[in-house]
Write an enzyme that holds these catalytic residues in place. Structure first.
Site, PDB file in Angstrom:
ATOM      1  N   GLU A 154      11.749   5.548 -13.007  1.00  0.00           N
ATOM      2  CA  GLU A 154      12.019   5.813 -11.587  1.00  0.00           C
ATOM      3  C   GLU A 154      11.856   4.531 -10.773  1.00  0.00           C
ATOM      4  OE1 GLU A 154      13.250   7.431  -9.393  1.00  0.00           O
ATOM      5  OE2 GLU A 154      12.827   9.563  -9.381  1.00  0.00           O
ATOM      6  N   ARG A 205      21.310  -1.721  -1.766  1.00  0.00           N
ATOM      7  CA  ARG A 205      20.867  -1.574  -3.162  1.00  0.00           C
ATOM      8  C   ARG A 205      20.930  -2.904  -3.913  1.00  0.00           C
ATOM      9  NH1 ARG A 205      20.377   3.941  -4.492  1.00  0.00           N
ATOM     10  NH2 ARG A 205      21.904   5.319  -3.556  1.00  0.00           N
TER      11      ARG A 205
HETATM   12  C1  PRP Z   1      15.029   8.549  -4.373  1.00  0.00           C
HETATM   13  C2  PRP Z   1      14.320   7.895  -5.546  1.00  0.00           C
HETATM   14  C3  PRP Z   1      13.601   9.023  -6.207  1.00  0.00           C
HETATM   15  C4  PRP Z   1      13.341   9.991  -5.076  1.00  0.00           C
HETATM   16  C5  PRP Z   1      11.906   9.966  -4.695  1.00  0.00           C
HETATM   17  O1  PRP Z   1      16.240   9.072  -4.832  1.00  0.00           O
HETATM   18  O2  PRP Z   1      15.215   7.239  -6.405  1.00  0.00           O
HETATM   19  O3  PRP Z   1      14.372   9.612  -7.228  1.00  0.00           O
HETATM   20  O4  PRP Z   1      14.155   9.572  -3.967  1.00  0.00           O
HETATM   21  O5  PRP Z   1      11.657  10.773  -3.571  1.00  0.00           O
HETATM   22  P1  PRP Z   1      10.625  11.976  -3.569  1.00  0.00           P
HETATM   23  O6  PRP Z   1       9.408  11.538  -4.337  1.00  0.00           O
HETATM   24  O7  PRP Z   1      10.350  12.183  -2.113  1.00  0.00           O
HETATM   25  O8  PRP Z   1      11.288  13.162  -4.185  1.00  0.00           O
HETATM   26  P2  PRP Z   1      17.383   9.580  -3.835  1.00  0.00           P
HETATM   27  O9  PRP Z   1      17.384  11.076  -3.822  1.00  0.00           O
HETATM   28  O10 PRP Z   1      17.272   8.855  -2.534  1.00  0.00           O
HETATM   29  O11 PRP Z   1      18.706   9.162  -4.570  1.00  0.00           O
HETATM   30  P3  PRP Z   1      19.212   7.691  -4.991  1.00  0.00           P
HETATM   31  O12 PRP Z   1      18.272   7.213  -6.079  1.00  0.00           O
HETATM   32  O13 PRP Z   1      20.590   7.957  -5.479  1.00  0.00           O
HETATM   33  O14 PRP Z   1      19.179   6.814  -3.777  1.00  0.00           O
END
Ligand code: PRP
Length: 190
Positions: A110, A176
């Site tokens: 992650e 990004r």
């Molecule tokens: C972001 C990040 C994690 C998540 C964490 O993804 O990559 O997967 O948010 O947030 P949380 O702990 O509050 O659930 P996002 O949904 O923004 O998608 P992306 O990676 O495509 O930008």
């Protein structure tokens, strides 16, 4: 809320003031340190690394180049955010896995654990598929934002409650590609 999202969508990268929070060298050193820990712990194994798209693509690409291990990779695309700065609270599988998880040593990669909702969902999703082991490696986390407890097997940086972009992380799909992890200036848009 919708107005806020529409406002962000109309912004251009040049409209934001950014400050480097974690520079590229520090990122590189930390990625190498995480790779050493992972290589040691998985010695003699061939783990399945699952990157969570889109945010983790850059971290995962750098991390696997440092691993002294045979690995298999797969990608899952989850979404918890709308196009603004706040989580929607709902996690969706936008693109599923191709590899079978059953009996594998699975390591989730992650970019950030923020509220913890996404990783809690994914851990449960994968556990139900009966891996031999399941661990989490996250480049960053914001402990002050956790809404659910999360335990990390490998963690890069603990960061303050600031909105971060760069090194894979976005704001409405912008930034990004930045090589450093940056914060949006508190003064807001220019
Ligand atoms: C972001 C990040 C994690 C998540 C964490 O993804 O990559 O997967 O948010 O947030 P949380 O702990 O509050 O659930 P996002 O949904 O923004 O998608 P992306 O990676 O495509 O930008």
């Amino acid at each position: 809320m919708l107005e806020g999202i529409q406002a962000v969508n109309k912004m251009q990268p040049k409209d934001y003031r950014l400050r480097v929070l974690i520079g590229r060298e520090e990122i590189e050193n930390t990625v190498a340190r995480l790779a050493r820990e992972i290589s040691k712990d998985y010695h003699g194994k061939q783990p399945l690394l699952i990157g969570v798209l889109k945010g983790s693509f850059m971290f995962m690409a750098d991390l696997i180049r440092h691993l002294d291990l045979p690995v298999e990779i797969d990608l899952i695309r989850l979404s918890s955010y709308g196009s603004g700065m706040e989580s929607s609270g709902r996690v969706k599988v936008v693109q599923g896995l191709k590899a079978s998880v059953k009996g594998r040593d699975v390591l989730i990669i992650e970019d950030i654990v923020d509220t913890g909702r996404t990783i809690t969902f994914l851990l449960d999703y994968l556990r139900r598929r009966k891996p031999a082991s399941l661990k989490l490696c996250s480049l960053t986390t914001k402990p002050s934002r956790h809404l659910v407890p999360v335990s990390f097997d490998y963690l890069g940086f603990t960061i303050p409650d600031k909105f971060i972009v760069g090194y894979g992380l976005d704001l409405a799909e912008m930034f990004r590609n930045l090589p450093d992890i940056c914060v949006l200036d508190d003064d807001g848009p220019r």
